[in-house]
Scaffold this motif. Structure first.
Motif, PDB file in Angstrom:
ATOM      1  N   GLN A  57       0.817  -1.203   0.000  1.00  0.00           N
ATOM      2  CA  GLN A  57       0.000   0.000   0.000  1.00  0.00           C
ATOM      3  C   GLN A  57       0.859   1.264   0.000  1.00  0.00           C
ATOM      4  O   GLN A  57       0.634   2.188  -0.782  1.00  0.00           O
ATOM      5  N   VAL A  58       1.867   1.293   0.892  1.00  0.00           N
ATOM      6  CA  VAL A  58       2.729   2.467   0.967  1.00  0.00           C
ATOM      7  C   VAL A  58       3.609   2.565  -0.263  1.00  0.00           C
ATOM      8  O   VAL A  58       3.833   3.666  -0.806  1.00  0.00           O
ATOM      9  N   ALA A  59       4.141   1.434  -0.746  1.00  0.00           N
ATOM     10  CA  ALA A  59       4.981   1.452  -1.945  1.00  0.00           C
ATOM     11  C   ALA A  59       4.207   2.010  -3.144  1.00  0.00           C
ATOM     12  O   ALA A  59       4.729   2.797  -3.938  1.00  0.00           O
ATOM     13  N   LYS A  60       2.950   1.625  -3.258  1.00  0.00           N
ATOM     14  CA  LYS A  60       2.108   2.133  -4.356  1.00  0.00           C
ATOM     15  C   LYS A  60       1.887   3.623  -4.189  1.00  0.00           C
ATOM     16  O   LYS A  60       1.948   4.385  -5.180  1.00  0.00           O
ATOM     17  N   ALA A  61       1.603   4.069  -2.955  1.00  0.00           N
ATOM     18  CA  ALA A  61       1.366   5.498  -2.713  1.00  0.00           C
ATOM     19  C   ALA A  61       2.594   6.335  -3.031  1.00  0.00           C
ATOM     20  O   ALA A  61       2.478   7.491  -3.455  1.00  0.00           O
ATOM     21  N   GLN A  62       3.768   5.753  -2.838  1.00  0.00           N
ATOM     22  CA  GLN A  62       5.009   6.464  -3.136  1.00  0.00           C
ATOM     23  C   GLN A  62       5.386   6.422  -4.604  1.00  0.00           C
ATOM     24  O   GLN A  62       6.366   7.051  -5.015  1.00  0.00           O
ATOM     25  N   GLY A  63       4.636   5.670  -5.395  1.00  0.00           N
ATOM     26  CA  GLY A  63       4.930   5.563  -6.811  1.00  0.00           C
ATOM     27  C   GLY A  63       6.076   4.634  -7.122  1.00  0.00           C
ATOM     28  O   GLY A  63       6.739   4.773  -8.153  1.00  0.00           O
ATOM     29  N   THR A  64       6.329   3.665  -6.249  1.00  0.00           N
ATOM     30  CA  THR A  64       7.411   2.711  -6.465  1.00  0.00           C
ATOM     31  C   THR A  64       7.115   1.839  -7.683  1.00  0.00           C
ATOM     32  O   THR A  64       6.037   1.254  -7.783  1.00  0.00           O
ATOM     33  N   PRO A  65       8.036   1.736  -8.643  1.00  0.00           N
ATOM     34  CA  PRO A  65       7.816   0.918  -9.840  1.00  0.00           C
ATOM     35  C   PRO A  65       7.495  -0.531  -9.473  1.00  0.00           C
ATOM     36  O   PRO A  65       8.116  -1.111  -8.566  1.00  0.00           O
ATOM     37  N   GLY A  66       6.508  -1.094 -10.131  1.00  0.00           N
ATOM     38  CA  GLY A  66       6.116  -2.487  -9.883  1.00  0.00           C
ATOM     39  C   GLY A  66       4.901  -2.622  -9.004  1.00  0.00           C
ATOM     40  O   GLY A  66       4.356  -3.720  -8.870  1.00  0.00           O
ATOM     41  N   PHE A  67       4.479  -1.531  -8.347  1.00  0.00           N
ATOM     42  CA  PHE A  67       3.344  -1.600  -7.432  1.00  0.00           C
ATOM     43  C   PHE A  67       2.144  -0.828  -7.993  1.00  0.00           C
ATOM     44  O   PHE A  67       2.288   0.070  -8.803  1.00  0.00           O
TER      45      PHE A  67
END
Length: 440
Positions: free
Chosen positions: A430-440
């Motif tokens: 959830q946090v990785a996606k919110a941060q725009g981390t590639p792959g999420f």
């Protein structure tokens, strides 16, 4: 080291990104106050006022260097303590448009992104103090190949603090110290059976120390696994993670190796219990030692308390970055203050560094600057173990999920080990996606 990533932080990350993107000066280019032209650490700065944010428990940490810098340059550095929880409230203030000139911040890949370094921070590559750092310290403060944090203190070391009298009573000598996690558990049974003391003190009441027994068991995971986790190809639900959680639940807690009140035990209680011999060991980071140093002299600590490193497969230590290790400098749009912020960091890690660590009674982050005399043996043991230490997951994963909260649910009977792993994975993604981390 306390880490909290509630849902509010997700909002803050999103808000920070939007704020930065709307700022025409944001980005990698532009500021003449970025690294490049060297600064004179003691150049006059009469009339210049800098603001520095700190956590409530670190407001006095930069006091010595601030006093020395103000005297040498004529500048003023005003410290402002941000209310706890620090990692939650800082992004909130930044999202509102507030900016300090300098700030303590954890220099890890999991926490630096919370303040959107590319848009908000000065890059510090090429500063004269960078090359003076030890190898482990130099690896911190970097995101996507760019340096955004000055490393002013060594990362906390995770290891085992032990009561020497309890070990002596149990017949445990240095040649019998554990060489891996399985031997650590075996040693725990020796302590329990021979002394009547609890083998370990666990702090379920404060929750955050619960993460360490799990952390130690993940040192077998090589960088390829962490790289896979950070690109959504590996999961916290992988069997190796579930096994680590299960081992903690069954072979330590379930086997009676913790004190009876481990569900309500506290961080301060752990120091008292170890000192009094009610527990033989405490697995924790350097902040545990800080507690001891606040109450007891170096000579007293050396007589009573020892420290050794341990990992899953060997006796290697682990390092854990925290917010006292790194200082970042913000893009404020004021060239004079931005240059002064760089000058302050050059003064801290150059002109004043030996005096700073002497006043703070802490190890040096620079091999060329000796650590001060009079450090406890536990501190010296940690300093010796640091160069070969493995990073905890806060130093390896792009997001540091709140493992301690889910482990607390487990010890209170609310989650199974598999459910703990799933909760960790859900928050991580959830946090990785919110941060725009590639792959999420």
């Amino acid at each position: 080291m306390k880490r909290v990533l509630p849902a509010l932080v997700l909002i803050c990350v999103t808000a920070l990104t939007a704020t930065a993107c709307s700022d025409p000066t944001a980005g990698d280019g532009g500021s003449g106050a970025d690294s490049g032209a060297p600064v004179d650490p003691t150049a006059r700065l009469d009339g210049v006022k800098l603001t520095m944010w700190t956590a409530q428990n670190t407001v006095n940490a930069p006091r010595q260097v601030i006093d020395a810098f103000e005297q040498a340059t004529g500048a003023t550095v005003d410290t402002q303590a941000i209310p706890d929880l620090y990692e939650q409230n800082v992004p909130t203030k930044l999202a509102s448009g507030d900016r300090p000139d300098l700030m303590f911040w954890q220099p890890s890949v999991s926490t630096l992104p919370f303040v959107q370094p590319r848009q908000n921070l000065l890059t510090l590559d090429g500063e004269p103090w960078v090359g003076k750092l030890g190898d482990t310290e130099r690896s911190l403060g970097v995101v996507d190949g760019k340096r955004y944090a000055a490393i002013v203190t060594s990362p906390a070391m995770l290891g085992v603090y032990y009561n020497k009298d309890v070990f002596r009573k149990a017949g445990i000598t240095e040649d019998r110290f554990p060489r891996n996690y399985a031997e650590l558990l075996k040693l725990g049974h020796t302590v329990k059976d021979r002394t009547g003391a609890a083998a370990f003190y666990e702090s379920g009441g404060d929750k955050w120390p619960l993460q360490w027994q799990m952390q130690v068991q993940l040192t077998d995971l090589d960088q390829r696994w962490w790289a896979g986790l950070n690109t959504n190809k590996e999961k916290w639900t992988d069997p190796v993670v579930v096994k680590a959680i299960t081992t903690y639940k069954d072979q330590l807690l379930g086997a009676g190796l913790a004190q009876k009140n481990y569900r309500t035990g506290t961080f301060t209680g752990s120091a008292d219990a170890l000192w009094n011999g009610e527990a033989g060991m405490v697995l924790n980071v350097t902040s545990f030692q800080t507690q001891l140093q606040a109450k007891h002299s170096t000579a007293e600590i050396d007589r009573k308390i020892g420290w050794f490193p341990v990992s899953r497969s060997d006796a290697t230590g682990m390092y854990s970055p925290d917010q006292t290790n790194g200082v970042v400098a913000f893009r404020t749009g004021d060239e004079k203050r931005q240059k002064a912020a760089r000058q302050f960091l050059a003064f801290w890690l150059g002109t004043d560094y030996a005096q700073y660590i002497k006043a703070m009674k802490i190890p040096s982050v620079q091999p060329g600057v000796p650590s001060p005399d009079g450090l406890p043996g536990t501190s010296l043991a940690q300093l010796k173990a640091l160069p070969t230490a493995n990073g905890v997951f806060q130093a390896k994963a792009v997001v540091a999920p709140d493992t301690h909260l889910y482990l607390a649910d487990m010890i209170y009977g609310k989650k199974t080990p598999a459910q703990v792993a799933q909760a960790i994975q859900d928050q991580f993604a959830q946090v990785a996606k919110a941060q725009g981390t590639p792959g999420f």
